[in-house]
Design a protein around this motif. Structure first.
Motif, PDB file in Angstrom:
ATOM      1  N   SER A 132      23.779 -38.086 -32.902  1.00 36.31           N
ATOM      2  CA  SER A 132      22.945 -37.371 -33.879  1.00 36.31           C
ATOM      3  C   SER A 132      21.961 -36.449 -33.182  1.00 36.31           C
ATOM      4  CB  SER A 132      22.188 -38.373 -34.759  1.00 36.31           C
ATOM      5  OG  SER A 132      23.090 -39.208 -35.476  1.00 36.31           O
ATOM      6  N   VAL A 133      21.385 -36.935 -32.072  1.00 35.99           N
ATOM      7  CA  VAL A 133      20.445 -36.107 -31.302  1.00 35.99           C
ATOM      8  C   VAL A 133      21.157 -34.886 -30.739  1.00 35.99           C
ATOM      9  CG1 VAL A 133      19.034 -36.030 -29.194  1.00 35.99           C
ATOM     10  CG2 VAL A 133      18.878 -37.999 -30.732  1.00 35.99           C
ATOM     11  N   GLY A 134      22.328 -35.097 -30.136  1.00 31.50           N
ATOM     12  CA  GLY A 134      23.078 -33.980 -29.571  1.00 31.50           C
ATOM     13  C   GLY A 134      23.513 -32.982 -30.620  1.00 31.50           C
ATOM     14  N   ALA A 135      24.024 -33.488 -31.739  1.00 29.44           N
ATOM     15  CA  ALA A 135      24.480 -32.605 -32.814  1.00 29.44           C
ATOM     16  C   ALA A 135      23.320 -31.815 -33.402  1.00 29.44           C
ATOM     17  CB  ALA A 135      25.165 -33.425 -33.905  1.00 29.44           C
ATOM     18  N   LEU A 136      22.169 -32.466 -33.571  1.00 27.24           N
ATOM     19  CA  LEU A 136      21.001 -31.774 -34.129  1.00 27.24           C
ATOM     20  C   LEU A 136      20.528 -30.673 -33.193  1.00 27.24           C
ATOM     21  CD1 LEU A 136      18.828 -31.534 -36.302  1.00 27.24           C
ATOM     22  CD2 LEU A 136      17.492 -33.263 -35.061  1.00 27.24           C
ATOM     23  N   SER A 137      20.506 -30.966 -31.899  1.00 26.21           N
ATOM     24  CA  SER A 137      20.099 -29.955 -30.920  1.00 26.21           C
ATOM     25  C   SER A 137      21.012 -28.734 -30.992  1.00 26.21           C
ATOM     26  CB  SER A 137      20.138 -30.548 -29.508  1.00 26.21           C
ATOM     27  OG  SER A 137      19.970 -29.542 -28.524  1.00 26.21           O
ATOM     28  N   GLY A 138      22.338 -28.973 -30.989  1.00 24.59           N
ATOM     29  CA  GLY A 138      23.273 -27.867 -31.066  1.00 24.59           C
ATOM     30  C   GLY A 138      23.197 -27.132 -32.384  1.00 24.59           C
ATOM     31  N   PHE A 139      23.011 -27.880 -33.474  1.00 21.64           N
ATOM     32  CA  PHE A 139      22.922 -27.259 -34.799  1.00 21.64           C
ATOM     33  C   PHE A 139      21.729 -26.307 -34.873  1.00 21.64           C
ATOM     34  CE2 PHE A 139      21.105 -27.115 -39.047  1.00 21.64           C
ATOM     35  CZ  PHE A 139      22.206 -26.749 -39.820  1.00 21.64           C
ATOM     36  N   ILE A 140      20.599 -26.744 -34.345  1.00 17.85           N
ATOM     37  CA  ILE A 140      19.399 -25.887 -34.396  1.00 17.85           C
ATOM     38  C   ILE A 140      19.625 -24.609 -33.597  1.00 17.85           C
ATOM     39  CG2 ILE A 140      16.979 -25.712 -33.688  1.00 17.85           C
ATOM     40  CD1 ILE A 140      16.722 -28.705 -34.298  1.00 17.85           C
ATOM     41  N   ILE A 141      20.214 -24.734 -32.402  1.00 14.85           N
ATOM     42  CA  ILE A 141      20.485 -23.546 -31.592  1.00 14.85           C
ATOM     43  C   ILE A 141      21.423 -22.597 -32.343  1.00 14.85           C
ATOM     44  CG2 ILE A 141      21.552 -22.680 -29.472  1.00 14.85           C
ATOM     45  CD1 ILE A 141      20.716 -25.277 -28.115  1.00 14.85           C
ATOM     46  N   GLY A 142      22.513 -23.150 -32.878  1.00 15.16           N
ATOM     47  CA  GLY A 142      23.469 -22.323 -33.598  1.00 15.16           C
ATOM     48  C   GLY A 142      22.868 -21.673 -34.827  1.00 15.16           C
ATOM     49  N   PHE A 143      22.065 -22.417 -35.560  1.00 10.34           N
ATOM     50  CA  PHE A 143      21.438 -21.888 -36.776  1.00 10.34           C
ATOM     51  C   PHE A 143      20.500 -20.730 -36.456  1.00 10.34           C
ATOM     52  CE2 PHE A 143      18.197 -21.719 -40.058  1.00 10.34           C
ATOM     53  CZ  PHE A 143      18.945 -21.803 -41.226  1.00 10.34           C
ATOM     54  N   VAL A 144      19.663 -20.912 -35.434  1.00  8.37           N
ATOM     55  CA  VAL A 144      18.709 -19.864 -35.067  1.00  8.37           C
ATOM     56  C   VAL A 144      19.443 -18.626 -34.548  1.00  8.37           C
ATOM     57  CG1 VAL A 144      16.799 -19.256 -33.525  1.00  8.37           C
ATOM     58  CG2 VAL A 144      16.857 -21.512 -34.597  1.00  8.37           C
TER      59      VAL A 144
END
Length: 329
Positions: free
Chosen positions: A111-123
């Motif tokens: 969940s931590v890894g996915a959230l980190s990647g999701f935030i980068i991709g979203f921004v």
């Protein structure tokens, strides 16, 4: 791209795989002749255990590069994922924690890894900010949170079965190596057999043309960086199990090496071109060079210089091969 150009690219990639394979065979023979210790079971086992950490982080870097971006937060995302697992195990008794706690901790880590990647991709997708700046910001954020919550100290005290994952074997093959092979196969399938893989290559080739072709660039960017974050989580779990400890800063020296491994594996630094198999071969070559030079007692600074010479030579030879043999017109 025309059928002729596709054939030329296929021929180029086949040449890359063949060239890297031949070079790997040459250096293995050279080191085995230079030292009888090189092909011993102990050295081969050592290489097999060390390779997965760098390999998993390189896979995490590969997809962003193919899309024309970069993920500079891979090592700290891996560390934070490892910390998430460590905190979960400690909350359930540390050395006395059971398999259920480990599974829950892995879910937390992913969940931590996915959230980190999701935030980068979203921004990146919605603000058009450069991936280097966004991932650098995430790297700083992850490092700050990790050091604040861990006080800059190692976290230890895990069940014995966790250490067995990082140092154990199945059929004589180290478990971390089996995990890396499985992840490489999954990455190959995603990039070569799925719409997400096709979209990743399209983004790296021409993001404007990709948008006009009807592919959702925002969706693809978010997914590919989320996948990168998930691969970081796998690396973090393997690092924790191998060292039987975790702290902010583990593996930070791997960051630039992952980029070099991708370029050595014929990945276009501007995106749109590259495959998993050549990258895996490049990782094996780097590991063999490192182990061989260590056995020969080479000075660390000299080894670093030889790496640089080798990479420059590969770039020149690759340019010559492309320029004179199969250049796309």
């Amino acid at each position: 791209m025309t059928k002729t150009n596709r054939r030329k690219i296929k021929r180029y990639m086949e040449g890359e795989v063949a060239g890297l394979s031949i070079f790997l065979i040459v250096i293995v023979i050279a080191f085995s002749l230079a030292s009888p210790k090189f092909l011993t079971g102990a050295n081969l086992s050592s290489m097999a255990i060390q390779l997965p950490e760098l390999g998993l982080l390189t896979l995490a870097m590969l997809i962003p590069i193919l899309s024309g971006g970069l993920n500079l937060s891979i090592t700290y995302t891996a560390n934070m994922s490892g910390l998430a697992l460590a905190w979960t195990l400690q909350a359930f008794g540390g050395p006395a924690a059971g398999v259920e706690a480990f599974i829950l901790g892995c879910v937390f880590a992913f969940s931590v890894g996915a959230l980190s990647g999701f935030i980068i991709g979203f921004v990146v997708a919605y603000t058009k900010a450069h991936p280097i700046l966004v991932s650098l910001s995430m790297m700083i954020l992850m490092r700050g949170i990790g050091e604040f919550m861990s006080h800059g100290k190692d976290i230890t005290g895990f069940p014995q079965f966790v250490q067995n994952i990082g140092q154990g074997e199945i059929g004589g093959v180290p478990i971390p190596l089996l995990v890396f092979i499985a992840c490489a196969v999954v990455w190959h399938i995603i990039l070569s057999r799925t719409r997400q893989g096709f979209g990743t290559y399209m983004l790296g080739s021409n993001i404007m043309a990709t948008a006009y072709s009807g592919i959702s660039t925002k969706r693809n960017l978010i997914i590919l960086y989320t996948l990168s974050g998930l691969m970081c989580s796998v690396a973090g779990i393997i690092m924790l199990s191998r060292f039987n400890s975790v702290r902010v800063g583990h593996g930070e020296s791997f960051l630039l090496i992952t980029v070099l491994a991708c370029f050595l594996g014929a990945v276009n630094p501007f995106g749109g071109f590259g495959r998993v198999v050549p990258v895996v071969l490049a990782l094996i070559i780097l590991q063999v060079l490192t182990s061989g030079l260590n056995i020969l007692g080479s000075n660390q600074h000299l080894s670093t210089a030889l790496w640089g010479i080798f990479l420059i030579a590969v770039m020149v030879l690759r340019w010559a091969w492309w320029r004179y043999s199969i250049k796309i017109k």
